[in-house]
Write a protein that holds these residues in place. Structure first.
Motif, PDB file in Angstrom:
ATOM      1  N   ALA A 684      16.659   1.141 -17.969  1.00  0.00           N
ATOM      2  CA  ALA A 684      17.511   0.377 -18.891  1.00  0.00           C
ATOM      3  C   ALA A 684      18.323  -0.672 -18.130  1.00  0.00           C
ATOM      4  N   PHE A 685      18.846  -0.294 -16.959  1.00  0.00           N
ATOM      5  CA  PHE A 685      19.652  -1.231 -16.167  1.00  0.00           C
ATOM      6  C   PHE A 685      18.789  -2.394 -15.671  1.00  0.00           C
ATOM      7  N   THR A 686      17.611  -2.092 -15.135  1.00  0.00           N
ATOM      8  CA  THR A 686      16.766  -3.161 -14.593  1.00  0.00           C
ATOM      9  C   THR A 686      16.315  -4.114 -15.688  1.00  0.00           C
ATOM     10  N   GLU A 687      16.004  -3.569 -16.856  1.00  0.00           N
ATOM     11  CA  GLU A 687      15.567  -4.430 -17.952  1.00  0.00           C
ATOM     12  C   GLU A 687      16.708  -5.296 -18.474  1.00  0.00           C
ATOM     13  N   SER A 688      17.914  -4.724 -18.581  1.00  0.00           N
ATOM     14  CA  SER A 688      19.042  -5.500 -19.095  1.00  0.00           C
ATOM     15  C   SER A 688      19.442  -6.606 -18.126  1.00  0.00           C
ATOM     16  N   ASN A 689      19.187  -6.403 -16.841  1.00  0.00           N
ATOM     17  CA  ASN A 689      19.508  -7.429 -15.844  1.00  0.00           C
ATOM     18  C   ASN A 689      18.287  -8.240 -15.421  1.00  0.00           C
ATOM     19  N   ARG A 690      17.162  -7.996 -16.125  1.00  0.00           N
ATOM     20  CA  ARG A 690      15.923  -8.749 -15.903  1.00  0.00           C
ATOM     21  C   ARG A 690      15.472  -8.687 -14.446  1.00  0.00           C
ATOM     22  N   LEU A 691      15.538  -7.478 -13.906  1.00  0.00           N
ATOM     23  CA  LEU A 691      15.078  -7.234 -12.546  1.00  0.00           C
ATOM     24  C   LEU A 691      13.640  -6.729 -12.587  1.00  0.00           C
ATOM     25  N   ASN A 692      12.841  -7.187 -11.668  1.00  0.00           N
ATOM     26  CA  ASN A 692      11.472  -6.705 -11.554  1.00  0.00           C
ATOM     27  C   ASN A 692      11.471  -5.344 -10.875  1.00  0.00           C
ATOM     28  N   SER A 693      10.748  -4.382 -11.438  1.00  0.00           N
ATOM     29  CA  SER A 693      10.766  -3.024 -10.899  1.00  0.00           C
ATOM     30  C   SER A 693      10.239  -2.961  -9.472  1.00  0.00           C
TER      31      SER A 693
END
Length: 714
Positions: A684-693
């Motif tokens: 959820a955090f990575t998606e909300s901050n548009r970070l690539n996994s």
């Protein structure tokens, strides 16, 4: 004074010397009859008996070089640009790089000058180098590196919405059985047969790559509007890819190999190669679970439980009662509960990936790593290569232990592995099983503390590991029950039995005072007083040595730094803030668990690397400081509020550390979720901050490597 005539003669001599280079063929042509007015020695030697200036270019140079006239501005084809380089061949099929220009010759009249150089050997060498770099040596098809380069050339078009496509990842079903039964030569022949068969299909021409082993990829791309919708594009390509579904075998071999194919689409399932292949890999294993010899397209529901479990590396500490580190569990806390004895630690393929990524084989210490049971562990090849002194096999106990289960445990012990039995209860705590165990973990839900204490007392040779010990109170209860090892984050809190007393009576040691002063200077948002910093460091020989040792370490990358003033000059203010903060943390926490230092430094570096990639970019230096300070109050045995009263940090850092509403509060929670392997919250955090996994995973690995280098040097 020289005369004009002498000057022209001298210039002509210089130019002729330049034009007479031995590896360059130069000749000049003039007029409609293509009269040859100049040829250097190399050009004459190249033609040999065919050279005759009287015959003109058509019967000499144009006769030797194929299609030379096509590039000549005076030739049969007009409109050619002079000055551009082109390749031509001679009548013996050797290749030349060439160009021509119209110039004023020495007599002032125009002429066409040709330059050619033989590049046949260069092209052969380049072809061999290309083959070594980009072609798989067994099958002759493009390799993983070529796939990476080819996809990199498409990434910008994909991001701009101008390109879409699919990646089909597949391997050979039953290929291992062929290798084991008939040998690797037979396996290699099947791989070549597969590559030849698919390459012969025009639909797969230039689309096929070998990743390694028996894994291959087909990559297709097209304009996004060609098929109308993404569903129609997938339908088209899966139909095309289905032509690969064949049975591959050899004469006199009874085992046939089929294909399990996983398909993912871009940009729907990702815009970078690693993400696309990862999702195709998930789809491929879904194809295997459904019976093999089929195609499965990636669907989002496959990814819910697997996205972070399959990708991310997570190490959770296992500690002694002294809070020193015994080892790490390679954790996967998925929701699925395996029923075949394989637990939720990372599996063997994950171990290999983790070892490669973190360099665990290079850590020169006595740390142990807990890995999950896998049937591969009993494979003779694996059994010979996996170091027993590093890895402890962790296996889930079923509620009722069968003879088959006991046989697995016994075979693991015979193979030299140490065992951790997980999920111990009063019902499955059988003596014949416990005699095989080196470590045990209880099922806390089914076994209460009195029963755990009784089993521990009855088995003094086993080390019992208390799990989920996250508070000092839980640690004390487990210690009183007889546990010898502890898993959790209790070390990130002050010890409850001494907390109040130490706060009231214990003075900060002189060494810690120096470190604290340095930390204050590095935390300030204003101007750093280099004079005061130098004075603090210079007053302490050990501190000076430690700083210079870190600055000369592999982690920092400076060399031959012999004085504090030199270090300051090299680093500059911002970098000096960071490295003094690192040094101060090591000094302040010297009597605290090493895990406290490790966690703080990895948090700091991890966040610093992620900061520029947030959708709303963060200041890497401030993010580094937030991670560094997040646990430091424990080293001083203070509350966060008391500790921050001593530190001149910015208001946004202070608010983030003390509340849940600060600029960096969500990032601090992200650190905890990552450390606890709460992958849903991490996602959820990575998606909300548009970070690539993949970026998140790579940053964590880099931060861990950085920490390992720093500690090994310091």
């Amino acid at each position: 004074m020289f005369s004009k005539k002498n000057k022209n003669t001298d210039a002509e001599g210089v130019l002729k010397n330049i034009l007479n280079q031995p590896d360059l063929n130069v000749f000049a042509v003039r007029g409609r009859k293509c009269e040859v007015i100049f040829a250097n020695a190399a050009a004459k030697a190249r033609l040999g008996s065919d050279y005759d200036m009287e015959n003109g270019c058509e019967l000499s140079f144009a006769k030797n070089y194929q299609k030379l006239c096509d590039y000549c501005p005076s030739g049969r084809k007009s409109g050619k640009k002079t000055g551009a380089y082109f390749e031509i061949k001679d009548k013996s099929e050797r290749t030349y790089i060439a160009n021509c220009n119209t110039v004023d010759w020495f007599d002032g009249e125009p002429a066409v000058v040709f330059f050619t150089r033989d590049i046949t050997k260069e092209k052969e060498v380049n072809k061999k180098l290309y083959s070594l770099a980009y072609l798989d040596q067994l099958t002759g098809i493009p390799n993983r590196r070529k796939l990476q380069d080819d996809f990199a050339a498409l990434e910008e078009l994909i991001r701009d919405g101008m390109l879409s496509g699919v990646a089909a990842l597949f391997d050979l079903d039953h290929f291992k059985a062929v290798n084991d039964t008939y040998g690797h030569n037979a396996g290699d022949m099947i791989l070549r047969r597969l590559a030849e068969h698919l390459s012969a299909n025009p639909a797969f021409g230039g689309k096929l790559y070998r990743l390694g082993g028996d894994e291959f990829v087909l990559l297709f791309s097209d304009a996004p509007d060609k098929f109308g919708t993404g569903e129609k594009m997938l339908e088209h390509y899966t139909g095309l890819i289905s032509m690969a579904l064949c049975s591959y075998t050899l004469p006199n071999i009874e085992i046939s190999c089929t294909l399990s194919i996983g398909v993912s689409a871009f940009p729907k399932h990702g815009s970078n190669l690693s993400e696309i292949l990862r999702k195709a890999d998930i789809a491929m294993y879904n194809a295997k679970t459904k019976g093999r010899n089929r195609i499965c397209v990636f669907e989002d529901q496959y990814d819910v439980a697997q996205k972070f479990k399959d990708l991310f590396v997570n190490l959770q500490p296992v500690l002694y009662a002294s809070r020193e580190t015994f080892g790490y569990e390679l954790v996967d806390r998925g929701d699925d509960n395996s029923s075949d004895g394989e637990d939720n630690t990372i599996n063997l393929s994950g171990v290999n990936r983790t070892v490669d990524a973190l360099g665990l084989e290079d850590i020169k210490n006595d740390l142990r790593f807990f890995i999950s049971y896998s049937s591969q562990l009993l494979n003779p090849t694996v059994s010979k290569t996996l170091p027993r002194d590093k890895f402890i096999v962790q296996i889930n106990l079923p509620e009722i232990i069968t003879k088959n289960d006991a046989g697995i445990y016994l075979n693991l012990r015979k193979s030299g592995y140490k065992l951790t039995l997980v999920g111990l209860t009063e019902n499955n705590a059988l003596k014949e099983v416990l005699t095989l165990a080196d470590f045990c973990k209880f099922n806390n839900e089914k076994t209460k503390t009195p029963a755990q204490k009784k089993i521990i007392q009855e088995n003094p040779k086993i080390r019992f590991i208390a799990t989920d010990i996250d508070t000092p109170e839980e640690y004390l209860m487990a210690k009183n029950a007889g546990f010898s090892l502890y898993q959790g984050y209790f070390f990130s809190h002050s010890k409850p039995e001494v907390y109040e007393e130490k706060r009231k009576t214990k003075d900060i040691s002189p060494m810690k005072v120096n470190y604290l002063q340095l930390l204050k200077h590095s935390s300030t948002t204003g101007y750093m007083n280099f004079s005061e910093i130098s004075s603090i460091i210079s007053s302490d020989v050990a501190l000076t040595y430690k700083l210079l040792r870190i600055l000369n370490s592999a982690a920092v990358g400076l060399r031959n730094v012999s004085s504090v003033s030199m270090a300051v000059a090299y680093l500059g203010e911002e970098n000096l803030k960071q490295w003094i903060a690192v040094l101060a943390l090591r000094g302040i926490a010297e009597d605290q668990p090493m895990e406290l230092v490790r966690m703080s430094l990895i948090r700091a570096r991890f966040g610093e690397m992620l900061a520029p990639n947030f959708y709303i970019k963060q200041d890497p230096k401030k993010v580094f400081m937030v991670g560094l300070l997040s646990l430091l109050h424990v080293a001083f045995e203070m509350s966060k509020a008391e500790f921050l009263e001593e530190m001149p940090v910015s208001d946004e850092i202070r608010e983030s550390l003390l509340t849940k509403d600060g600029v960096y509060s969500a990032l601090l929670q992200f650190y905890e979720d990552y450390e606890y392997a709460n992958w849903d919250d991490v996602s959820a955090f990575t998606e909300s901050n548009r970070l690539n996994s993949q970026l998140v995973n790579d940053s964590y690995i880099s931060a861990t490597k950085w920490y390992n280098d720093l500690i090994s040097e310091a």
